[in-house]
Design an enzyme around this catalytic site. Structure first.
Site, PDB file in Angstrom:
ATOM      1  N   GLY A  74       0.636  -4.911   1.030  1.00  0.00           N
ATOM      2  CA  GLY A  74      -0.565  -4.956   0.197  1.00  0.00           C
ATOM      3  C   GLY A  74      -0.330  -5.636  -1.141  1.00  0.00           C
ATOM      4  CB  ALA A 105      -0.876  -0.012   1.241  1.00  0.00           C
ATOM      5  CD  GLU A 162      -2.112  -7.293   3.226  1.00  0.00           C
ATOM      6  OE1 GLU A 162      -1.741  -6.174   2.811  1.00  0.00           O
ATOM      7  OE2 GLU A 162      -2.596  -7.471   4.350  1.00  0.00           O
ATOM      8  CD  GLU A 171       1.891  -5.487   5.933  1.00  0.00           C
ATOM      9  OE1 GLU A 171       2.686  -6.391   6.276  1.00  0.00           O
ATOM     10  OE2 GLU A 171       1.143  -5.573   4.952  1.00  0.00           O
TER      11      GLU A 171
HETATM   12  C1  LIG Z   1      -1.873  -2.836   3.193  1.00  0.00           C
HETATM   13  C2  LIG Z   1      -1.109  -2.964   4.473  1.00  0.00           C
HETATM   14  C3  LIG Z   1      -1.854  -2.393   5.612  1.00  0.00           C
HETATM   15  O1  LIG Z   1      -0.968  -4.313   4.740  1.00  0.00           O
HETATM   16  C4  LIG Z   1       0.120  -2.176   4.506  1.00  0.00           C
HETATM   17  C5  LIG Z   1       1.185  -2.123   3.492  1.00  0.00           C
HETATM   18  O2  LIG Z   1       1.199  -2.588   2.397  1.00  0.00           O
HETATM   19  S1  LIG Z   1       2.419  -1.224   4.123  1.00  0.00           S
HETATM   20  C6  LIG Z   1       3.643  -1.266   2.869  1.00  0.00           C
HETATM   21  C7  LIG Z   1       4.422  -2.514   2.921  1.00  0.00           C
HETATM   22  N1  LIG Z   1       5.522  -2.414   2.027  1.00  0.00           N
HETATM   23  C8  LIG Z   1       6.737  -2.022   2.406  1.00  0.00           C
HETATM   24  O3  LIG Z   1       6.987  -1.721   3.533  1.00  0.00           O
HETATM   25  C9  LIG Z   1       7.800  -1.943   1.315  1.00  0.00           C
HETATM   26  C10 LIG Z   1       8.258  -0.517   1.121  1.00  0.00           C
HETATM   27  N2  LIG Z   1       9.297  -0.441   0.109  1.00  0.00           N
HETATM   28  C11 LIG Z   1      10.552  -0.837   0.325  1.00  0.00           C
HETATM   29  O4  LIG Z   1      10.920  -1.337   1.372  1.00  0.00           O
HETATM   30  C12 LIG Z   1      11.534  -0.618  -0.797  1.00  0.00           C
HETATM   31  O5  LIG Z   1      10.975   0.315  -1.690  1.00  0.00           O
HETATM   32  C13 LIG Z   1      11.838  -1.926  -1.561  1.00  0.00           C
HETATM   33  C14 LIG Z   1      12.681  -2.867  -0.670  1.00  0.00           C
HETATM   34  C15 LIG Z   1      10.595  -2.635  -2.031  1.00  0.00           C
HETATM   35  C16 LIG Z   1      12.685  -1.573  -2.833  1.00  0.00           C
HETATM   36  O6  LIG Z   1      13.810  -0.808  -2.463  1.00  0.00           O
HETATM   37  P1  LIG Z   1      14.633   0.017  -3.570  1.00  0.00           P
HETATM   38  O7  LIG Z   1      14.925  -0.859  -4.717  1.00  0.00           O
HETATM   39  O8  LIG Z   1      15.775   0.625  -2.853  1.00  0.00           O
HETATM   40  O9  LIG Z   1      13.600   1.106  -4.121  1.00  0.00           O
HETATM   41  P2  LIG Z   1      13.153   2.457  -3.368  1.00  0.00           P
HETATM   42  O10 LIG Z   1      14.091   3.554  -3.736  1.00  0.00           O
HETATM   43  O11 LIG Z   1      12.920   2.194  -1.929  1.00  0.00           O
HETATM   44  O12 LIG Z   1      11.708   2.692  -4.036  1.00  0.00           O
HETATM   45  C17 LIG Z   1      11.572   3.311  -5.291  1.00  0.00           C
HETATM   46  C18 LIG Z   1      10.471   4.364  -5.166  1.00  0.00           C
HETATM   47  O13 LIG Z   1       9.262   3.687  -4.820  1.00  0.00           O
HETATM   48  C19 LIG Z   1       8.734   4.260  -3.637  1.00  0.00           C
HETATM   49  N3  LIG Z   1       8.023   3.190  -2.876  1.00  0.00           N
HETATM   50  C20 LIG Z   1       8.398   1.928  -2.697  1.00  0.00           C
HETATM   51  N4  LIG Z   1       7.500   1.277  -1.963  1.00  0.00           N
HETATM   52  C21 LIG Z   1       6.540   2.161  -1.675  1.00  0.00           C
HETATM   53  C22 LIG Z   1       5.331   2.092  -0.921  1.00  0.00           C
HETATM   54  N5  LIG Z   1       4.909   0.943  -0.346  1.00  0.00           N
HETATM   55  N6  LIG Z   1       4.586   3.200  -0.801  1.00  0.00           N
HETATM   56  C23 LIG Z   1       4.965   4.364  -1.379  1.00  0.00           C
HETATM   57  N7  LIG Z   1       6.104   4.494  -2.120  1.00  0.00           N
HETATM   58  C24 LIG Z   1       6.863   3.405  -2.249  1.00  0.00           C
HETATM   59  C25 LIG Z   1       9.932   4.769  -2.894  1.00  0.00           C
HETATM   60  O14 LIG Z   1       9.570   5.722  -1.934  1.00  0.00           O
HETATM   61  C26 LIG Z   1      10.744   5.343  -4.031  1.00  0.00           C
HETATM   62  O15 LIG Z   1      10.202   6.575  -4.440  1.00  0.00           O
HETATM   63  P3  LIG Z   1      10.953   7.957  -4.118  1.00  0.00           P
HETATM   64  O16 LIG Z   1      10.876   8.124  -2.643  1.00  0.00           O
HETATM   65  O17 LIG Z   1      12.335   7.807  -4.642  1.00  0.00           O
HETATM   66  O18 LIG Z   1      10.142   9.003  -4.853  1.00  0.00           O
END
Ligand SMILES: CC(C)(O)CC(=O)SCCNC(=O)CCNC(=O)[C@H](O)C(C)(C)COP(=O)(O)OP(=O)(O)OC[C@H]1O[C@@H](n2cnc3c(N)ncnc32)[C@H](O)[C@@H]1OP(=O)(O)O
Length: 257
Positions: free
Chosen positions: A108, A65, A111, A131
């Protein structure tokens, strides 16, 4: 409808929906949810479509998400909007849906894949429910569907540690139906969807409904439900065609009636 966060195409009786937020690793925001709901409903209503493939990019099916959208939420806002309830419409799509997963399927994203009926993964796929690292728990079914898919031991491990699970472990654990080389992912998923879409649509939909009931019913209720659906199929043209074709040693031509 102009789509900003998805791409769609159809190939015969198969619809392909591609999540398309490349700058955010397909993070699932409200706009994407709205478009996905509308698109699923459109293909759900289209009699010419027999199966749907849902996919993302090579790097990410979806990295969860949208954390930036969620960050400012407060409790009352989340509760009053029943935040994430909208995803039920996606989960309740009645036609068979195959998730073709490459790269990250986190939070998400994992999910959403689990809302689909079959997960086919590339050997680069990584699944996880991280999460806990953000100070929350899964909110789109992670603790429930993951536990049913892979059992309590693995679900606890993933949800409590937030670690990622590689495709091979996901297949071994029962989350994923097949793992293929990344280059073969879409061809494999589309081929499976074409196979399903070639069968009787009402029958495929009843298979989906009946298998899903296994998560909700006692065995006795589920067996009765399955048997009643089975009985009902003797009122269809496709049962006459399917069994007739077998007896006559020819290929069945289903009419979805
Ligand atoms: C539905 C629920 C309640 O169950 C909750 C959820 O889903 S909470 C979200 C769970 N997901 C995460 O915690 C993963 C978050 N992302 C990461 O940890 C990393 O992005 C990665 C390991 C998947 C990949 O890392 P990397 O290759 O280093 O890419 P990044 O530079 O981190 O990401 C590129 C770009 O995408 C944006 N991004 C990534 N994931 C999300 C996200 N879940 N939400 C919003 N944006 C996301 C990240 O911020 C980067 O953008 P910029 O900040 O550079 O503009």
């Amino acid at each position: 409808m102009a789509l900003n966060t998805l791409k769609t195409e159809t190939r015969g009786r198969v619809a392909i929906i591609t999540l398309n937020r490349p700058d955010a690793l397909n993070a699932l925001n409200s706009e994407l949810l709205g478009e996905l709901r509308e698109t699923m409903a459109k293909f759900g209503d289209d009699e010419k479509i027999g199966a749907i493939v849902l996919t993302g990019s090579e790097k990410a099916f979806a990295a969860g998400a949208d954390i930036k959208e969620m960050q400012p939420l407060d409790y009352v806002g989340a509760y009053m909007n029943d935040f994430f309830e909208g995803w039920s419409a996606v989960a309740n799509t009645r036609k068979p849906v195959i998730a073709a997963v490459s790269g990250y399927a986190l939070g998400g994203g994992c999910e959403l894949a689990m809302m689909c009926d079959i997960i086919i993964a590339s050997d680069t796929a990584k699944f996880g429910q991280p999460e806990i690292t953000l100070g929350v728990i899964p909110g789109m079914g992670g603790t429930q569907r993951l536990t049913r898919a892979i059992g309590k031991a693995k679900a606890m491990d993933l949800c409590l540690t937030g670690r990622f699970m590689e495709a091979e472990e996901a297949e071994r654990s029962g989350l994923v139906a097949r793992v293929v080389a990344a280059d073969d992912l879409m061809a494999t998923a589309i081929k499976a969807a074409e196979k399903i879409a070639g069968f009787s649509l009402p029958v495929a939909m009843m298979v989906k409904e009946s298998v899903n009931r296994a998560d909700e019913m006692t065995l006795a209720e589920g067996l009765r439900f399955e048997r009643r659906l089975f009985h009902s199929l003797f009122a269809t043209e496709d049962q006459k065609e399917g069994m007739g074709a077998f007896v006559e040693k020819r290929k069945a031509q289903f009419k979805h009636r």
